[in-house]
Motif scaffolding. Structure first.
Motif, PDB file in Angstrom:
ATOM      1  N   PHE A  50      -4.027  -4.839 -14.899  1.00  0.00           N
ATOM      2  CA  PHE A  50      -3.596  -5.848 -13.949  1.00  0.00           C
ATOM      3  C   PHE A  50      -2.081  -6.014 -14.002  1.00  0.00           C
ATOM      4  CE2 PHE A  50      -4.230  -8.010 -17.919  1.00  0.00           C
ATOM      5  CZ  PHE A  50      -3.146  -8.871 -17.994  1.00  0.00           C
ATOM      6  N   ILE A  65      -2.550  -5.517  -3.371  1.00  0.00           N
ATOM      7  CA  ILE A  65      -3.024  -4.305  -4.050  1.00  0.00           C
ATOM      8  C   ILE A  65      -2.618  -3.057  -3.265  1.00  0.00           C
ATOM      9  CG2 ILE A  65      -5.076  -3.028  -4.777  1.00  0.00           C
ATOM     10  CD1 ILE A  65      -6.364  -5.772  -5.370  1.00  0.00           C
ATOM     11  N   GLU A  66      -2.795  -3.078  -1.936  1.00  0.00           N
ATOM     12  CA  GLU A  66      -2.415  -1.927  -1.122  1.00  0.00           C
ATOM     13  C   GLU A  66      -0.917  -1.660  -1.208  1.00  0.00           C
ATOM     14  OE1 GLU A  66      -3.981  -2.896   2.728  1.00  0.00           O
ATOM     15  OE2 GLU A  66      -5.887  -1.901   2.306  1.00  0.00           O
ATOM     16  N   GLU A  68       1.054  -2.387  -3.756  1.00  0.00           N
ATOM     17  CA  GLU A  68       1.331  -1.867  -5.097  1.00  0.00           C
ATOM     18  C   GLU A  68       0.950  -0.392  -5.202  1.00  0.00           C
ATOM     19  OE1 GLU A  68       2.567  -1.990  -9.093  1.00  0.00           O
ATOM     20  OE2 GLU A  68       2.866  -3.477  -7.524  1.00  0.00           O
ATOM     21  N   MET A  69      -0.161  -0.012  -4.570  1.00  0.00           N
ATOM     22  CA  MET A  69      -0.649   1.361  -4.645  1.00  0.00           C
ATOM     23  C   MET A  69      -0.011   2.281  -3.609  1.00  0.00           C
ATOM     24  SD  MET A  69      -4.701   0.790  -5.226  1.00  0.00           S
ATOM     25  CE  MET A  69      -4.940   2.540  -5.061  1.00  0.00           C
ATOM     26  N   ILE A  73      -7.264   0.908  -0.759  1.00  0.00           N
ATOM     27  CA  ILE A  73      -7.913   0.571  -2.023  1.00  0.00           C
ATOM     28  C   ILE A  73      -9.093   1.515  -2.253  1.00  0.00           C
ATOM     29  CG2 ILE A  73      -9.099  -1.255  -3.287  1.00  0.00           C
ATOM     30  CD1 ILE A  73      -7.536  -3.239  -1.506  1.00  0.00           C
ATOM     31  N   VAL A  80     -13.126  -5.589  -5.778  1.00  0.00           N
ATOM     32  CA  VAL A  80     -11.810  -6.238  -5.840  1.00  0.00           C
ATOM     33  C   VAL A  80     -11.985  -7.747  -6.012  1.00  0.00           C
ATOM     34  CG1 VAL A  80      -9.680  -6.736  -4.560  1.00  0.00           C
ATOM     35  CG2 VAL A  80     -10.692  -4.452  -4.456  1.00  0.00           C
ATOM     36  N   PHE A  84     -10.807  -9.796  -9.273  1.00  0.00           N
ATOM     37  CA  PHE A  84      -9.814 -10.859  -9.116  1.00  0.00           C
ATOM     38  C   PHE A  84     -10.352 -12.167  -9.691  1.00  0.00           C
ATOM     39  CE2 PHE A  84      -7.814 -14.383  -6.916  1.00  0.00           C
ATOM     40  CZ  PHE A  84      -6.467 -14.081  -7.081  1.00  0.00           C
ATOM     41  N   ILE A 104      -3.440  -9.657 -10.719  1.00  0.00           N
ATOM     42  CA  ILE A 104      -3.969  -8.787  -9.669  1.00  0.00           C
ATOM     43  C   ILE A 104      -4.463  -7.496 -10.328  1.00  0.00           C
ATOM     44  CG2 ILE A 104      -3.447  -7.618  -7.500  1.00  0.00           C
ATOM     45  CD1 ILE A 104      -3.075 -10.665  -7.325  1.00  0.00           C
ATOM     46  N   ILE A 106      -5.368  -3.614 -10.975  1.00  0.00           N
ATOM     47  CA  ILE A 106      -4.779  -2.329 -10.579  1.00  0.00           C
ATOM     48  C   ILE A 106      -5.893  -1.286 -10.586  1.00  0.00           C
ATOM     49  CG2 ILE A 106      -3.172  -0.490 -11.215  1.00  0.00           C
ATOM     50  CD1 ILE A 106      -1.472  -2.595 -12.608  1.00  0.00           C
ATOM     51  N   TYR A 107      -5.940  -0.468  -9.540  1.00  0.00           N
ATOM     52  CA  TYR A 107      -6.954   0.590  -9.443  1.00  0.00           C
ATOM     53  C   TYR A 107      -6.306   1.940  -9.370  1.00  0.00           C
ATOM     54  CZ  TYR A 107      -9.855  -3.411  -8.399  1.00  0.00           C
ATOM     55  OH  TYR A 107     -10.495  -4.621  -8.468  1.00  0.00           O
TER      56      TYR A 107
END
Length: 107
Positions: A50, A65-66, A68-69, A73, A80, A84, A104, A106-107
């Motif tokens: 996270f 999340i989107e 960050e990645m 997702i 998710v 969360f 948040i 992380i994936y």
């Protein structure tokens, strides 16, 4: 005189909407900041990575999340939501508050 009264009512309504959108009307729960349950949740699931994020206007958990990645997702939305809630002591993603810091996944 009617015009002045209507003008004042409109100003009050516009200010109320502005205040609600900017600051919210519900009091924040200060216990969430340093909640030992959150720390226990993180330590009991070490495989869940996270990061911390302060919520800005327009942020949603999915958009964070989107961003960050830099892509979509890779897990179902239900996963998710569950992750969360797990990281944030049961707080639903749709209940996040402006200016608060959340964990948040992380994936």
């Amino acid at each position: 005189m009617k015009g002045l009264a209507i003008f004042i009512i409109i100003l009050v309504v516009v200010y109320s909407i502005y205040f609600d959108l900017r600051y919210g009307t519900l009091q924040a729960d200060d216990k969430q900041k340093d909640n030992p349950t959150t720390a226990q949740a993180v330590s009991s699931n070490p495989s869940l990575n996270f990061f911390k994020k302060k919520i800005q206007p327009g942020d949603t958990v999915l958009s964070i999340i989107e961003e960050e990645m830099n892509s979509t997702i890779p897990v179902p939305i239900e996963q998710v939501i569950a992750d969360f809630r797990y990281l944030n002591n049961g707080v639903a993603p749709e209940k996040i508050q402006l200016g608060k810091v959340y964990l948040i996944p992380i994936y």
